[in-house]
Design an enzyme around this catalytic site. Sequence first.
Site, PDB file in Angstrom:
ATOM      1  N   GLY A 188       0.834  -1.183   0.000  1.00 31.27           N
ATOM      2  CA  GLY A 188       0.000   0.000   0.000  1.00 31.27           C
ATOM      3  C   GLY A 188       0.868   1.231   0.000  1.00 31.27           C
ATOM      4  O   GLY A 188       2.081   1.138   0.151  1.00 31.27           O
ATOM      5  N   PRO A 189       0.233   2.388  -0.163  1.00 29.48           N
ATOM      6  CA  PRO A 189       1.001   3.635  -0.214  1.00 29.48           C
ATOM      7  C   PRO A 189       1.772   3.872   1.083  1.00 29.48           C
ATOM      8  O   PRO A 189       1.420   3.290   2.112  1.00 29.48           O
ATOM      9  CB  PRO A 189      -0.074   4.717  -0.398  1.00 29.48           C
ATOM     10  CG  PRO A 189      -1.328   4.015  -0.687  1.00 29.48           C
ATOM     11  CD  PRO A 189      -1.201   2.595  -0.292  1.00 29.48           C
ATOM     12  N   GLY A 191       3.028   5.257   4.569  1.00 29.96           N
ATOM     13  CA  GLY A 191       2.370   5.895   5.707  1.00 29.96           C
ATOM     14  C   GLY A 191       1.018   5.341   6.062  1.00 29.96           C
ATOM     15  O   GLY A 191       0.287   5.935   6.844  1.00 29.96           O
ATOM     16  N   THR A 192       0.660   4.178   5.494  1.00 28.39           N
ATOM     17  CA  THR A 192      -0.659   3.639   5.812  1.00 28.39           C
ATOM     18  C   THR A 192      -0.619   2.666   6.978  1.00 28.39           C
ATOM     19  O   THR A 192      -1.600   2.008   7.260  1.00 28.39           O
ATOM     20  CB  THR A 192      -1.269   2.931   4.593  1.00 28.39           C
ATOM     21  OG1 THR A 192      -0.269   2.139   3.981  1.00 28.39           O
ATOM     22  CG2 THR A 192      -1.782   3.937   3.596  1.00 28.39           C
ATOM     23  N   THR A 195       4.183  -0.937   8.631  1.00 28.25           N
ATOM     24  CA  THR A 195       5.175  -1.265   9.644  1.00 28.25           C
ATOM     25  C   THR A 195       4.515  -1.339  11.018  1.00 28.25           C
ATOM     26  O   THR A 195       4.837  -2.199  11.831  1.00 28.25           O
ATOM     27  CB  THR A 195       6.290  -0.202   9.641  1.00 28.25           C
ATOM     28  OG1 THR A 195       6.795  -0.079   8.310  1.00 28.25           O
ATOM     29  CG2 THR A 195       7.417  -0.591  10.547  1.00 28.25           C
ATOM     30  N   GLU A 411      -9.341  34.248  -7.612  1.00 28.69           N
ATOM     31  CA  GLU A 411      -9.855  33.258  -6.657  1.00 28.69           C
ATOM     32  C   GLU A 411     -11.377  33.318  -6.586  1.00 28.69           C
ATOM     33  O   GLU A 411     -12.042  32.282  -6.452  1.00 28.69           O
ATOM     34  CB  GLU A 411      -9.251  33.473  -5.270  1.00 28.69           C
ATOM     35  CG  GLU A 411      -7.758  33.212  -5.191  1.00 28.69           C
ATOM     36  CD  GLU A 411      -7.336  31.841  -5.714  1.00 28.69           C
ATOM     37  OE1 GLU A 411      -8.117  30.871  -5.571  1.00 28.69           O
ATOM     38  OE2 GLU A 411      -6.235  31.750  -6.290  1.00 28.69           O
ATOM     39  N   ASP A 486      -3.118  26.578 -13.188  1.00 27.29           N
ATOM     40  CA  ASP A 486      -4.487  26.139 -13.474  1.00 27.29           C
ATOM     41  C   ASP A 486      -4.551  25.524 -14.860  1.00 27.29           C
ATOM     42  O   ASP A 486      -5.155  24.465 -15.054  1.00 27.29           O
ATOM     43  CB  ASP A 486      -5.449  27.333 -13.444  1.00 27.29           C
ATOM     44  CG  ASP A 486      -5.580  27.904 -12.047  1.00 27.29           C
ATOM     45  OD1 ASP A 486      -5.268  27.179 -11.091  1.00 27.29           O
ATOM     46  OD2 ASP A 486      -5.994  29.069 -11.931  1.00 27.29           O
TER      47      ASP A 486
END
Length: 600
Positions: A188-189, A191-192, A195, A411, A486
Site C-alpha cells: 500500500g502507499p 504511511g498507511t 510497519t 480566486e 491552473d
Amino acid sequence: MAVFMILFFGPDLLASATTQHIDYSTLLTRVQAHQVRTVSVGSDGTITGTLTKGARFTTQAPLWALTTGDLASRLENDGVQVSAYQQSDTLRQLIVSLLPTLLFLGAAVWIGRRMQGGLTGGGSGGLGGLLRTKGRVTDAERPATRFTDVAGYEGIKQEIREVVDYLQRPDRYRRAGARGPRGVLLMGPPGTGKTLLARAVAGEARVPFFAMEGSAFVEMFVGLGASRVRDLFAQARQAAPAIIFVDEIDAIGGRRGVGAVAGHDEHEQTLNQLLAEMDGFSGDSSVVVLANTNRPEVLDPALLRPGRFDRQVQVPLPALADRERILYVHARDKCLATDVNLSKIARATPGFSGADLANLVNEAALRAARADRDELSAADFDQARDRLVLGQRDESSVLLPTEQRTVAVHESGHALVAALAPNADPVAKVTILPSGMALGVTHQLPEDERRLYNEAYLTDSLAVRLAGRAAELVVFGQASTGAGDDLAGATRLAVRMVREFGLSDRLGPVAYPVPSSTYLDAEAPDRPYAEATQRMVDHEVARLLRTAEQHAIDLLQRHRRALDELTGRLLEEETVDGQAVYEIAGRPATPTTLVPKEAS
Ligand code: ADP
Ligand code: MG
Ligand code: ZN
C-alpha cells in the site's frame, strides 16, 4: 602478564636507570686513576662494573681489547676484581620478539567476545559473528504496540490475526486439513501503517519474532546477503513456530535478470536464496514470513506466487470511518477542547494517510504548546490542516495592491464557478493569503469519497480550474500569468479525458493510458498511435478546454454582481469560507460546506 613482565624485565630496567654509560677510553682512564672496584665482562664485550665510590657503569669494549689481553693486563695491574659471564639472552629475546604478536592476539580475542555479545541471536561467536545475521529477535523486548494501536483496517487485522492464530494453534488447522499461510505481503502507499501492523503482530504474537529491514541484506560483499537470508531462516526454524518480518522487501525482492549492472549478482543471489528458503520449508512448517512494500510492481513475480507470499493484503489509504478512528487513536493521550469534533476533521481530510493524520494531530498539539495551552482547540486542528494541505503561510511576501486585486478576482472566479456548477466539488474556503507557491487558494472538499467520476463532474471540474482565468478575462479583459498552474492542471485532466477515458466523440472509445507505476506516478513517454491520432487528441483537448472556459465565462458574466461582491469581500477579509460563498452566489450550501466553516 603485567606481573610477569615486571619480574622479568624489572631488575634490568632498574639497573639501567642507575647505570651510567661511559665509553671505553673513559674506562681506561678511570682504571688508571684507581677509581674502579669491580668489572664483569660479557662474552660479547659488554662490560659492567662498579666504581670505588659505588656508582655502576657500563661500557662496550672493542673486540681487540678482549683478545689482545691489553685490557686484562691493565685491570690486573690495578687490582680490579674481574669476573666474566656468558651472554645467554635468547629466551628473553624470544619473548620480546613475540610480545607484539601476543598482544595482538589477545586484543583480537577480546574484540571477538564483544562482537558476540552485541549480536543477539547469533549462534557461533568470535570473528565469525561479523558475518552473522543482523536480524533482531524481538522475543525478549517485545514492542508495546498492540492491535488496538492500529486504528481501523479491521479486515486486514483479521487476516493477520489468522496467521498468528495458525502459529499458536497449528493442530486446529491440521485437523481440518488446512495448510497454513507461508507468507503475507502487505502492500500500500507509504504511511498507511504497514510497519505499525507488523509491530503490532510482534507485540501480540506469543512466538519469536525476527525483524529485519530489506536493506540490511544489501551488502557490499557478494554472497553476504544470501548468507544473511540463510542464517535468518535457520534461526527462525530453530525457534519455530516463529515469524520473520522483512520491512521494505523491495530492497531485495526486485525483479531479476533485466539489465545486468554492477552489484546485480549480489542482488540475484540474495533474492534466489530468499526464494529457496521460502519454498524450502517442509509441508507443515511453522515459520511465516511477513513483509511489506509500497512498490509491489517492482517485486519479482516468483516471490508473489502461491507457496511463497500466498497472501497479498492491500493496505489502502484510510476511508472516512478509518480516518476518524486513526485520529481518535492519536488524540487519545491529548486533551481536546469541547469544540473539537474528530469526525468533522476526518471528513475534511480526504486522501490523508495514517501518517498524515498522526502528523496533523501532532501539528495541532505543537500549535497549542506554542500558545502555552494544554487543550487542543478546533482552531489548532484547522490551522494544522491548512498548513498541511495548503503549505506554510508566507506572511513576508507582500503583493502590490493591483496584484492583490487580480488575485482576489482570480480566486473569486474559482470559488464562484465551483459554487455555481452543479457537479463540482463544493467550496470549503477561499483565501488570498499567499501560501507556498500559490498567491491565493480556493479549497474544495468532495462531498463523499469517490472512486468513480462521471463526465459531468469532469467537465465541471475543468470549468472550475479555468474559472480563475475566466474571471480575469471578464473583469479586466485580459488574463495574467497567475493562471499558469491552473491551465497545466486543466490540460492534464483534459488529456486524460480524451486519451484514457474515451470521453471524446471524435476519438471514440479508445484508450492509450500512460503506463505508470501503481503508487508513484512516474510519467513515461509512450505513444502507441499514429501522428494523425495525436493531432486529433490535441484538437479534442483544445476543444474541451475552450468549451470549459466559455462555460466559466458565461457563468461569471451572468453572475457578475456576485463576482464583484466576492472580490470585495476577499480584499477586505482575505479569507472567506464556503458558506459565505454560497450566500453570495445565491445558492443553498451543501452539507459538507459546513465542515470547514465550523473549523475556522
Ligand atoms: P508504512 O505503511 O509506510 O510502513 P508506518 O506503519 O510506518 O507506515 O506508519 C507511520 C505512522 O503513521 C505510524 O507510526 C502511526 O503513527 C501512523 N499510522 C498509520 N496508520 C495508522 C493506523 N491505522 N492507526 C494508527 N496510526 C497509524
Ligand atoms: Mg514502513
Ligand atoms: Zn487559479
